[in-house]
Write an enzyme that holds these catalytic residues in place. Structure first.
Site, short mmCIF file in Angstrom:
data_model
loop_
_atom_site.label_atom_id
_atom_site.label_comp_id
_atom_site.label_asym_id
_atom_site.label_seq_id
_atom_site.Cartn_x
_atom_site.Cartn_y
_atom_site.Cartn_z
N ILE A 155 -37.03 14.63 -8.23
CA ILE A 155 -37.55 13.97 -7.04
C ILE A 155 -38.43 12.81 -7.50
O ILE A 155 -38.92 12.79 -8.63
CB ILE A 155 -38.33 14.94 -6.12
CG1 ILE A 155 -39.46 15.65 -6.87
CG2 ILE A 155 -37.40 15.96 -5.50
CD1 ILE A 155 -40.27 16.59 -6.00
N ASP A 156 -38.60 11.84 -6.62
CA ASP A 156 -39.30 10.62 -6.98
C ASP A 156 -40.74 10.88 -7.42
O ASP A 156 -41.37 11.86 -7.02
CB ASP A 156 -39.35 9.66 -5.78
CG ASP A 156 -37.99 9.11 -5.43
OD1 ASP A 156 -37.09 9.17 -6.27
OD2 ASP A 156 -37.84 8.62 -4.29
N LYS A 157 -41.27 9.96 -8.18
CA LYS A 157 -42.65 10.03 -8.65
C LYS A 157 -43.62 10.27 -7.49
O LYS A 157 -44.49 11.15 -7.57
CB LYS A 157 -43.02 8.74 -9.36
CG LYS A 157 -44.50 8.61 -9.72
CD LYS A 157 -44.82 7.26 -10.31
CE LYS A 157 -46.32 7.11 -10.57
NZ LYS A 157 -46.66 5.75 -11.10
#
Length: 353
Positions: free
Chosen positions: A160-162
């Protein structure tokens, strides 16, 4: 002896930033190929892949010949068409263990479920070679072993994104990784996100079906493209709560492409609140009154990232086949911003003067 590797694909399996998590090979066997066990054949043909990983892939039905899954002792024949799903191709940099605080919500010999905070990069890459979740997992698992006595090692099965918070599934051995990779590839993993987005919706539910590719203007972001281009992507959404100029929605991923929810929501005119990459860090809905502008600015400061949280994760356990289900509470920054918008919706007149 000739092998056609002209249809190698990279298969996305997350809402994450990288697009190289799963490696999908398609090999058409040469006419002169001798009969050979497929695990040996692939070990000789695929650089940097262990025979153990190939055998694990076969066990998980991730090796398909002429449309049918085969075991590792299958003998390849001339003109066979082989498709192989192998998770996480080898990287060209050394991964080092680093002490990083991890919220481990579940762990056994095969899997871990991590509740990732916003701001933590999942995997080292360009510009982020240390301080990532994977570095922390390596440190956390030092000295630990699996049930067969082997060293426990973290294997990513999605990302998942930062600046997205929430649940992340990690395998602790290659066999578990391959089985879980197949579940992501087959879209049988349950993933539900909560998102605060700009604007109101005419309906309570909907589906966004739009292929995604990188924007030619900015390669860091994704955009919906023509049906014959990009990667197939489907997002289902449902309204949870309306606040007038913003809405809290639940998004269910049918596929998992890079920035899928973020790109799809912008495509239908509802960028995520404070998503700078997709235009959500501007006041897109509302009034021109100074009190309202200050209110939104305060919300941005309270929630200094895109309002996206991976709330629910469900999967079949790779060893027991038991259905596993996890839910993550809304993080404090999103909860605070949502509460401010809830209060705004109840006292809208005080902001519009």
């Amino acid at each position: 002896m000739e092998n056609n590797l002209d249809n190698n694909d990279i298969v996305l399996a997350s809402e994450g930033e990288e697009n190289d998590l799963y490696e999908h090979h398609r090999i058409v066997v040469d006419r002169g190929q001798e009969m050979l066990r497929i695990d040996k054949f692939l070990f000789m043909r695929l650089e940097g892949i262990s025979r153990n990983k190939i055998q694990a892939a076969a066990k998980a039905q991730c090796i398909v010949v002429n449309g049918r899954a085969v075991k590792s002792n299958y003998r390849v024949k001339p003109l066979d068409t082989i498709s192989v799903l192998l998770p996480e191709p080898p990287h060209d940099f050394e991964l080092l263990p680093e002490p990083i605080d991890l919220n481990v919500v579940y762990e056994d010999d095969d899997v871990m479920v991590i509740d990732k905070p916003a701001g933590l990069v999942v995997h080292p890459g360009v510009g982020n070679f240390s301080g990532t979740l994977l570095n922390g997992l390596l440190y956390y698992l030092q000295g630990k072993t699996t049930r067969d006595g082997a060293a426990a090692t973290p294997y990513l099965v999605h990302r998942i994104d930062k600046d997205t918070s929430g649940l992340l599934l990690v395998a602790k051995n290659e066999d578990a990784q391959v089985v879980l990779a197949k579940q992501f590839f087959d879209h049988t993993i349950e993933r539900k996100y909560n998102a605060l987005v700009w604007g109101d919706f005419a309906e309570d539910d909907g589906t966004i079906d739009g292929n995604l590719e990188r924007s030619p203007k900015d390669r860091r972001v994704m955009m919906v493209t023509d049906p014959d281009r990009g990667k197939h992507a489907v997002t289902h959404w449902h309204v949870i709560e309306r606040f007038g100029y913003v809405t809290l929605v639940e998004c269910v991923l049918e596929t998992g492409r890079t920035h899928q929810i973020r790109a799809h929501m912008r495509y239908i005119g509802h960028p995520l609140f404070n998503d700078a990459a997709y235009g959500g860090n501007e006041i897109l809905k509302g009034t021109t009154f100074s009190k309202y502008k200050q209110f939104v600015s305060n919300c941005f400061q309270m929630l200094p990232r895109q309002a996206l949280h991976a709330r629910i994760l469900g999967f079949e356990h790779p060893t027991t086949n038991q259905h596993m289900h996890f839910e993550s509470p809304m993080p404090a920054d999103m909860s605070a911003a949502i509460e401010k918008w809830r209060n705004y919706a109840q006292h809208v007149s005080t902001f519009e003067e």
